[in-house]
Design an enzyme around this catalytic site. Structure first.
Site, PDB file in Angstrom:
ATOM      1  N   HIS A  47       0.880  -1.292  -0.080  1.00 28.42           N
ATOM      2  CA  HIS A  47      -0.024   0.053   0.056  1.00 28.42           C
ATOM      3  C   HIS A  47       0.772   1.297   0.033  1.00 28.42           C
ATOM      4  CE1 HIS A  47      -2.861   2.798   2.047  1.00 28.42           C
ATOM      5  NE2 HIS A  47      -3.485   2.268   1.149  1.00 28.42           N
ATOM      6  N   ASP A  89      -6.162   1.536  -1.872  1.00 32.56           N
ATOM      7  CA  ASP A  89      -6.875   1.380  -0.806  1.00 32.56           C
ATOM      8  C   ASP A  89      -7.670  -0.024  -0.969  1.00 32.56           C
ATOM      9  OD1 ASP A  89      -5.740   3.664   0.227  1.00 32.56           O
ATOM     10  OD2 ASP A  89      -7.858   4.752   0.230  1.00 32.56           O
TER      11      ASP A  89
END
Length: 122
Positions: A47, A89
């Site tokens: 991420h 996300d």
């Protein structure tokens, strides 16, 4: 933005992102260094790398749009940069869901002092 990321974690992984992933391992939370501690922490590493590739907007504060279609989160909107944030996300929240069994409470508030190994490249 980070608030939306927390909401996506709730929608996809069914977990409280703010409390569970805010400070976990070497990469979940602000910053990141060293080697990921486990598969859950690797979700955060990936991420962070994804956010690092975003240009033209700020992943931590810019809002994006998404919807749920057939139970899946689908990122939308006309702004390609914000759509990229949403995808970062969405992928991370899905990773948390798929790796729930690797979450180990011993890595919660693990601390940067335990993450001194050389970081791997994105």
């Amino acid at each position: 933005n980070l608030w939306q990321f927390g909401k996506l974690i709730m929608k996809i992984a069914g977990e409280s992102g703010v409390f569970k992933y805010l400070s976990y391992g070497c990469y979940c939370g602000l910053g990141g260094q060293g080697q990921p501690t486990d598969a859950t922490d690797r979700c955060c590493f990936v991420h962070d790398c994804c956010y690092g590739k975003v240009t033209g907007c700020d992943p931590k504060i810019d809002s994006y749009t998404y919807s749920k279609e057939n139970g899946d989160v689908v990122c939308g909107g006309d702004d390609p940069c914000k759509k990229q944030i949403c995808e970062c996300d969405r992928v991370a929240a899905t990773c948390f869901r798929d790796n729930k069994d690797t979450y180990d409470i011993k890595y919660w508030f693990y601390g940067a002092k335990n993450c001194q190994e050389e970081s791997e490249p994105c």
